[in-house]
Design a protein around this motif. Sequence first.
Motif, PDB file in Angstrom:
ATOM      1  N   TYR A  19      35.535   5.455  28.258  1.00  0.00           N
ATOM      2  CA  TYR A  19      34.569   4.485  27.735  1.00  0.00           C
ATOM      3  C   TYR A  19      34.769   4.402  26.225  1.00  0.00           C
ATOM      4  N   SER A  48      26.400  17.186  36.698  1.00  0.00           N
ATOM      5  CA  SER A  48      25.882  15.950  36.112  1.00  0.00           C
ATOM      6  C   SER A  48      26.788  15.515  34.961  1.00  0.00           C
ATOM      7  N   GLY A  49      27.080  14.221  34.932  1.00  0.00           N
ATOM      8  CA  GLY A  49      27.894  13.685  33.839  1.00  0.00           C
ATOM      9  C   GLY A  49      29.392  13.853  34.038  1.00  0.00           C
ATOM     10  N   CYS A  50      29.810  14.297  35.242  1.00  0.00           N
ATOM     11  CA  CYS A  50      31.243  14.561  35.427  1.00  0.00           C
ATOM     12  C   CYS A  50      32.027  13.296  35.750  1.00  0.00           C
ATOM     13  N   GLY A  51      31.345  12.208  36.036  1.00  0.00           N
ATOM     14  CA  GLY A  51      32.067  10.957  36.271  1.00  0.00           C
ATOM     15  C   GLY A  51      31.947  10.407  37.684  1.00  0.00           C
ATOM     16  N   LYS A  52      30.969  10.866  38.453  1.00  0.00           N
ATOM     17  CA  LYS A  52      30.837  10.410  39.844  1.00  0.00           C
ATOM     18  C   LYS A  52      30.460   8.933  39.920  1.00  0.00           C
ATOM     19  N   SER A  53      29.445   8.548  39.129  1.00  0.00           N
ATOM     20  CA  SER A  53      29.041   7.133  39.165  1.00  0.00           C
ATOM     21  C   SER A  53      30.160   6.250  38.606  1.00  0.00           C
ATOM     22  N   SER A  54      30.883   6.781  37.618  1.00  0.00           N
ATOM     23  CA  SER A  54      32.029   6.033  37.079  1.00  0.00           C
ATOM     24  C   SER A  54      33.050   5.797  38.187  1.00  0.00           C
ATOM     25  N   ARG A  57      31.826   3.023  40.424  1.00  0.00           N
ATOM     26  CA  ARG A  57      31.966   1.693  39.805  1.00  0.00           C
ATOM     27  C   ARG A  57      33.420   1.247  39.820  1.00  0.00           C
ATOM     28  N   GLU A 173      23.827   8.545  45.091  1.00  0.00           N
ATOM     29  CA  GLU A 173      22.533   9.238  45.144  1.00  0.00           C
ATOM     30  C   GLU A 173      21.445   8.362  45.760  1.00  0.00           C
ATOM     31  N   HIS A 206      23.776  15.068  44.687  1.00  0.00           N
ATOM     32  CA  HIS A 206      23.623  16.414  44.127  1.00  0.00           C
ATOM     33  C   HIS A 206      23.088  17.359  45.191  1.00  0.00           C
ATOM     34  N   ARG A 224      33.128  16.983  33.047  1.00  0.00           N
ATOM     35  CA  ARG A 224      33.823  15.911  32.340  1.00  0.00           C
ATOM     36  C   ARG A 224      34.941  16.444  31.441  1.00  0.00           C
TER      37      ARG A 224
HETATM   38  N1  LIG Z   1      28.873   2.536  30.172  1.00  0.00           N
HETATM   39  C1  LIG Z   1      29.167   3.702  29.575  1.00  0.00           C
HETATM   40  N2  LIG Z   1      29.516   3.744  28.266  1.00  0.00           N
HETATM   41  C2  LIG Z   1      29.823   4.911  27.666  1.00  0.00           C
HETATM   42  N3  LIG Z   1      29.827   6.097  28.279  1.00  0.00           N
HETATM   43  C3  LIG Z   1      29.503   6.116  29.576  1.00  0.00           C
HETATM   44  C4  LIG Z   1      29.144   4.924  30.302  1.00  0.00           C
HETATM   45  N4  LIG Z   1      28.856   5.262  31.588  1.00  0.00           N
HETATM   46  C5  LIG Z   1      29.028   6.591  31.652  1.00  0.00           C
HETATM   47  N5  LIG Z   1      29.416   7.104  30.469  1.00  0.00           N
HETATM   48  C6  LIG Z   1      29.734   8.536  30.190  1.00  0.00           C
HETATM   49  O1  LIG Z   1      30.703   8.949  31.117  1.00  0.00           O
HETATM   50  C7  LIG Z   1      30.401  10.261  31.594  1.00  0.00           C
HETATM   51  C8  LIG Z   1      30.296  10.223  33.110  1.00  0.00           C
HETATM   52  O2  LIG Z   1      29.148   9.464  33.476  1.00  0.00           O
HETATM   53  P1  LIG Z   1      28.771   9.182  35.003  1.00  0.00           P
HETATM   54  O3  LIG Z   1      27.559   8.354  35.011  1.00  0.00           O
HETATM   55  O4  LIG Z   1      29.953   8.681  35.711  1.00  0.00           O
HETATM   56  O5  LIG Z   1      28.453  10.688  35.488  1.00  0.00           O
HETATM   57  P2  LIG Z   1      27.810  11.198  36.868  1.00  0.00           P
HETATM   58  O6  LIG Z   1      28.741  12.241  37.403  1.00  0.00           O
HETATM   59  O7  LIG Z   1      27.468  10.067  37.746  1.00  0.00           O
HETATM   60  O8  LIG Z   1      26.484  11.929  36.347  1.00  0.00           O
HETATM   61  P3  LIG Z   1      25.089  12.156  37.152  1.00  0.00           P
HETATM   62  O9  LIG Z   1      25.362  13.218  38.172  1.00  0.00           O
HETATM   63  O10 LIG Z   1      24.162  12.647  36.085  1.00  0.00           O
HETATM   64  O11 LIG Z   1      24.672  10.847  37.745  1.00  0.00           O
HETATM   65  C9  LIG Z   1      29.134  10.696  30.881  1.00  0.00           C
HETATM   66  O12 LIG Z   1      29.498  11.521  29.801  1.00  0.00           O
HETATM   67  C10 LIG Z   1      28.514   9.411  30.406  1.00  0.00           C
HETATM   68  O13 LIG Z   1      27.846   9.598  29.176  1.00  0.00           O
END
Ligand SMILES: Nc1ncnc2c1ncn2[C@@H]1O[C@H](COP(=O)(O)OP(=O)(O)OP(=O)(O)O)[C@@H](O)[C@H]1O
Length: 266
Positions: A19, A48-54, A57, A173, A206, A224
């Motif tokens: 990002y 949390s924050g490891c990139g799963k939602s990324s 997407r 989730e 989770h 991450r």
């Molecule tokens: N649109 C964005 N712009 C900048 N950074 C982003 C964006 N979306 C996510 N991030 C960053 O990318 C990393 C991964 O985010 P992501 O949402 O994929 O994590 P996650 O594994 O789904 O977390 P959680 O379990 O808390 O939902 C995080 O450090 C977040 O801050």
Amino acid sequence: MSATNEQAFVKLKNVDIIYGDNASGVKALEGTNLHVEKGSFIAVVGPSGCGKSSLMRLVTGLIPPSAGTIKVANKPVNGPLKIAGMAFQNPTLLPWRNTLDNIMLPLEIVDGYRKDLKRNRLKYEEKAYALLETVGLKDFAMSAPHELSGGMKQRVSLCRALMHEPELLMLDEPFAALDAFTREELWGVLQKLWMEKRFTVILVTHDLREAIYLSQKIYVMSSRPGKIVIEKNVEFDFPRSLSDTYKPDFVALVEELRNHISLERQ
Ligand SMILES: Nc1ncnc2c1ncn2[C@@H]1O[C@H](COP(=O)(O)OP(=O)(O)OP(=O)(O)O)[C@@H](O)[C@H]1O
Ligand SMILES: [Mg+2]
């Protein structure tokens, strides 16, 4: 579902997501490889924050990778994926539409359905009612979202994700905001739907009991920048029941996964 299966339905190869700009941006995924077979149900877990939602997407084509390739059904993903249905933590129902019309929404958007919907609205409404019946909401077709509980909204969201018979169901989730009883009830609903229709499912959660109850294979991601560090097959027979989740083998698997994630969080 093996890492070497070239026939996989969802295929990620050496994917990075950054990002912001490459030099100073946040690296969310690094060198991620994932192969998901058609019709299988897999779960992705990790800190949390490891990139799963990324990752979610990315697979649905909502964001492009910074490096690497993604293919779904043997086609490169380079825009929002029409064959996918999605449901997330907070159901985003349109407040001015009743349950039925919220569920019909994908048909108004997805090409191939739009024209047919005008001619065959009744046929599709019947289908929507059948889905509502499976999730126990047949009597709420005419209710507005504000008249539904959180669990009911999440059920509607699940029906909406399935209305256009997607080949791929992406769940990020989906039950996280619900109380434990409703969540467990919806595991059963989802399992039943999957066993009937056998769409391919990628579930992010989770809740390790949820991951094990529902999926055939679990991927654990590192913190991450995320990549997949462990693949674990879940061998228990389907259908699985809530009482299965308290059996020693099941509990041992929860603990094993929990330990992996704890290590990744350090
Ligand atoms: N649109 C964005 N712009 C900048 N950074 C982003 C964006 N979306 C996510 N991030 C960053 O990318 C990393 C991964 O985010 P992501 O949402 O994929 O994590 P996650 O594994 O789904 O977390 P959680 O379990 O808390 O939902 C995080 O450090 C977040 O801050
Ligand atoms: Mg997330």
